[in-house]
Design a protein around this motif. Structure first.
Motif, PDB file in Angstrom:
ATOM      1  N   VAL A 194       0.634  -1.208   0.702  1.00  0.00           N
ATOM      2  CA  VAL A 194      -0.881  -0.252  -0.028  1.00  0.00           C
ATOM      3  C   VAL A 194       0.464   1.102  -0.218  1.00  0.00           C
ATOM      4  N   GLN A 195       1.721   1.042   1.019  1.00  0.00           N
ATOM      5  CA  GLN A 195       2.552   2.180   0.481  1.00  0.00           C
ATOM      6  C   GLN A 195       2.825   2.805  -1.071  1.00  0.00           C
ATOM      7  N   VAL A 196       3.408   1.653  -1.526  1.00  0.00           N
ATOM      8  CA  VAL A 196       3.315   2.100  -3.051  1.00  0.00           C
ATOM      9  C   VAL A 196       2.651   3.332  -4.128  1.00  0.00           C
ATOM     10  N   PHE A 197       1.121   2.551  -3.920  1.00  0.00           N
ATOM     11  CA  PHE A 197       0.189   3.300  -4.016  1.00  0.00           C
ATOM     12  C   PHE A 197       0.158   4.152  -3.724  1.00  0.00           C
ATOM     13  N   GLN A 198       0.305   4.756  -2.530  1.00  0.00           N
ATOM     14  CA  GLN A 198       0.206   5.665  -1.578  1.00  0.00           C
ATOM     15  C   GLN A 198       1.442   6.970  -1.412  1.00  0.00           C
ATOM     16  N   SER A 199       2.462   6.651  -2.484  1.00  0.00           N
ATOM     17  CA  SER A 199       3.406   7.453  -3.059  1.00  0.00           C
ATOM     18  C   SER A 199       3.111   8.163  -4.240  1.00  0.00           C
ATOM     19  N   ARG A 200       2.107   7.595  -4.351  1.00  0.00           N
ATOM     20  CA  ARG A 200       1.781   7.771  -6.558  1.00  0.00           C
ATOM     21  C   ARG A 200       0.567   8.752  -5.974  1.00  0.00           C
ATOM     22  N   LEU A 201      -0.467   8.848  -4.848  1.00  0.00           N
ATOM     23  CA  LEU A 201      -1.554   9.680  -4.676  1.00  0.00           C
ATOM     24  C   LEU A 201      -1.377  11.097  -4.548  1.00  0.00           C
ATOM     25  N   PRO A 202      -1.693  12.038  -4.641  1.00  0.00           N
ATOM     26  CA  PRO A 202      -1.614  13.752  -3.922  1.00  0.00           C
ATOM     27  C   PRO A 202      -1.834  13.151  -2.326  1.00  0.00           C
ATOM     28  N   ALA A 203      -0.596  14.538  -1.830  1.00  0.00           N
ATOM     29  CA  ALA A 203      -0.848  14.136  -0.394  1.00  0.00           C
ATOM     30  C   ALA A 203      -2.683  13.888   0.490  1.00  0.00           C
ATOM     31  N   ALA A 209      -5.699   5.384   1.297  1.00  0.00           N
ATOM     32  CA  ALA A 209      -5.147   4.776  -0.091  1.00  0.00           C
ATOM     33  C   ALA A 209      -5.771   3.481   0.184  1.00  0.00           C
ATOM     34  N   LYS A 210      -6.089   3.135   1.212  1.00  0.00           N
ATOM     35  CA  LYS A 210      -6.712   1.211   1.313  1.00  0.00           C
ATOM     36  C   LYS A 210      -8.217   1.458   0.884  1.00  0.00           C
ATOM     37  N   GLN A 211      -8.915   2.905   1.254  1.00  0.00           N
ATOM     38  CA  GLN A 211     -10.186   2.550   1.093  1.00  0.00           C
ATOM     39  C   GLN A 211     -10.589   3.164  -0.560  1.00  0.00           C
ATOM     40  N   ILE A 213      -8.214   1.427  -2.950  1.00  0.00           N
ATOM     41  CA  ILE A 213      -8.413  -0.263  -3.347  1.00  0.00           C
ATOM     42  C   ILE A 213      -8.865  -0.973  -2.857  1.00  0.00           C
ATOM     43  N   SER A 214      -9.831  -0.984  -1.459  1.00  0.00           N
ATOM     44  CA  SER A 214     -11.179  -1.406  -1.355  1.00  0.00           C
ATOM     45  C   SER A 214     -11.880  -1.306  -2.060  1.00  0.00           C
ATOM     46  N   THR A 215     -12.699  -0.087  -1.931  1.00  0.00           N
ATOM     47  CA  THR A 215     -13.406   0.258  -3.843  1.00  0.00           C
ATOM     48  C   THR A 215     -13.209   0.147  -5.112  1.00  0.00           C
ATOM     49  N   MET A 216     -12.001  -0.019  -5.320  1.00  0.00           N
ATOM     50  CA  MET A 216     -11.249  -0.747  -6.776  1.00  0.00           C
ATOM     51  C   MET A 216     -11.928  -1.685  -7.092  1.00  0.00           C
ATOM     52  N   LEU A 217     -11.439  -2.651  -5.591  1.00  0.00           N
ATOM     53  CA  LEU A 217     -11.636  -3.972  -5.999  1.00  0.00           C
ATOM     54  C   LEU A 217     -12.843  -4.933  -6.043  1.00  0.00           C
ATOM     55  N   ASP A 218     -13.911  -3.676  -5.091  1.00  0.00           N
ATOM     56  CA  ASP A 218     -14.840  -3.601  -5.631  1.00  0.00           C
ATOM     57  C   ASP A 218     -15.814  -5.534  -5.196  1.00  0.00           C
ATOM     58  N   ASP A 219     -14.736  -5.672  -3.925  1.00  0.00           N
ATOM     59  CA  ASP A 219     -15.531  -7.116  -3.770  1.00  0.00           C
ATOM     60  C   ASP A 219     -15.292  -7.431  -1.825  1.00  0.00           C
ATOM     61  N   ASP A 220     -16.422  -7.694  -1.026  1.00  0.00           N
ATOM     62  CA  ASP A 220     -16.243  -7.353  -0.033  1.00  0.00           C
ATOM     63  C   ASP A 220     -15.144  -9.008   0.225  1.00  0.00           C
ATOM     64  N   HIS A 221     -15.630 -10.112   0.083  1.00  0.00           N
ATOM     65  CA  HIS A 221     -14.734 -11.213   0.623  1.00  0.00           C
ATOM     66  C   HIS A 221     -12.995 -11.347   0.442  1.00  0.00           C
ATOM     67  N   LEU A 222     -13.504 -10.947  -1.009  1.00  0.00           N
ATOM     68  CA  LEU A 222     -11.283 -10.247  -0.802  1.00  0.00           C
ATOM     69  C   LEU A 222     -10.965  -9.270  -0.050  1.00  0.00           C
TER      70      LEU A 222
END
Length: 297
Positions: A194-203, A209-211, A213-222
Motif C-alpha cells: 500500500v505504501q507504493v500506491f500511497q506514494s503515487r497519490l496526492p498528499a 489509500a486502503k479505502q 483500493i478496497s473500493t476499486m476491488l469491489d469484493d467484500d470477501h477479497l
C-alpha cells in the motif's frame, strides 16, 4: 471528431483485425485505446495474489516485497508491458520470458497456483474494462488477450492454459472460491505494498489509500482477506462519478497516438532516467548475458 466517431473508429478497427494479428490487437488495446483501464486492471491483479494464503506465504518467505516493495511493484509492471510492447518472441520479449522462468524455477506451488497468477493478468484487467472503461472491449480484443496469455503460459511451460475467455473466467472464479482466505502473511504484504500506491497519490488522498483500493476491488470477501476496510456508499459513488467524468472526456478526445508505455524509458521515481533489462527483477536472480549487455536506446 465527435463522441460517436471516436468510439466507432476505435471499435471498428479493433473488431476487424485478423485473428493471427492477436499480438498487435492486444498491444493496441493495452497501450492505446484502453490503456488507462488496462493499467488499473494490472494494478489490481497484483494485490489479488496476497489473498491466496499459499501464494502469500511463498511471496512473504521470499522477502523481496517487504525489502523492496517499490522495485517489486514497478518491475512486475515493466515485465508485462515489455512483453506487450515488444512481443513475446522479440529479443526483449525473450529476455523477459527468460527472467520469469528463472524467477519461478524453484518457487513452490501447485500448477493451479501458477495458472491463477497468470490469469489474474487476463481476467482482472478485462473485467475492469468491461465495467468501467470508456468503451467495451471487442470480441477480437478478448480473443487476442486470451491468446497472448496462453502463448505466454506455453513459453513458461504451463499446461492446460485456457483457450477461451469463458474458460479463463471459470477457472479464475472456481480457484478464488476455493482459495481466497485471510492470512497474516497476505495482510503484511498488503500493508507493505500500500505504501507504493500511497506514494503515487496526492498528499490529501494518501490516508485514504486502503479505502480507495478496497473500493476499486469491489469484493467484500477479497478485501476482508487482504485486511482492507469495506468500501462505503460514499467511496463507491465517488469512484463511479470520477470514472463517468473521465469517460465522457475520453469519448470526446481523438484516439491516442502515442503508446502508454515505451520500453526502456518508463518514467518513475525508481527509474527516472529509464532502465536497461538487467536492472529488472529480483536482485538475487541472475540475468542472461543478453540482458546484461542490453543498453538504453
Amino acid at each position: 471528431m465527435n463522441i460517436h466517431d471516436t468510439q466507432a473508429v476505435s471499435r471498428h478497427r479493433q473488431e476487424n483485425t485478423h485473428p493471427e494479428d492477436w499480438e498487435a490487437t492486444f498491444r493496441n488495446m493495452a497501450l492505446f485505446d484502453l490503456a488507462a483501464d488496462m493499467e488499473l486492471g494490472f494494478f489490481l491483479s497484483y494485490y489479488r495474489n496476497f489473498a491466496i494464503p499459499s501464494i502469500a506465504s511463498t511471496l512473504h518467505s521470499n522477502a523481496e516485497i517487504q525489502e523492496r516493495p517499490m522495485k517489486r511493484s514497478y518491475d512486475t509492471a515493466i515485465v508485462i508491458y515489455e512483453l506487450i510492447a515488444c512481443g513475446l518472441d522479440s529479443e526483449r520479449g525473450r529476455e523477459m520470458v527468460g527472467l520469469l522462468n528463472r524467477v519461478h524455477r524453484n518457487v513452490p506451488g501447485s500448477k493451479d497456483d501458477f495458472l491463477y497468477v497468470l490469469l489474474t493478468l487476463l481476467v482482472v484487467p478485462i473485467r475492469w474494462t468491461q465495467k468501467h472503461a470508456w468503451r467495451q472491449p471487442t470480441t477480437a480484443e478478448l480473443a487476442a488477450a486470451v491468446r497472448f496469455f496462453s502463448e505466454l503460459g506455453s513459453r513458461m511451460s504451463m499446461a492446460s492454459v485456457p483457450r477461451t475467455y469463458a474458460e479463463a473466467e471459470a477457472f479464475f472464479d472456481a480457484y478464488e472460491a476455493a482459495h481466497v482466505a485471510p492470512s497474516a502473511e497476505g495482510q503484511r504484504l498488503m500493508d507493505t505494498t500500500v505504501q507504493v500506491f500511497q506514494s503515487r497519490l496526492p498528499a490529501p488522498l494518501r490516508p485514504l489509500a486502503k479505502q480507495i483500493i478496497s473500493t476499486m476491488l469491489d469484493d467484500d470477501h477479497l478485501t476482508a482477506a487482504l485486511g482492507l476496510p469495506n468500501s462505503t456508499r460514499a467511496s463507491r459513488a465517488a469512484l463511479k462519478t470520477g470514472l463517468a467524468v473521465r469517460n465522457t472526456i475520453s469519448r470526446r478526445r481523438p484516439l491516442k497516438k502515442h503508446p502508454h508505455f515505451t520500453p526502456g524509458k518508463a518514467g518513475s521515481s525508481l527509474y527516472p532516467n529509464g532502465y536497461s533489462l538487467d536492472q529488472i527483477g529480483p536482485v538475487n536472480v541472475p540475468h542472461s548475458p543478453a540482458a546484461r549487455s542490453n543498453e538504453l536506446s
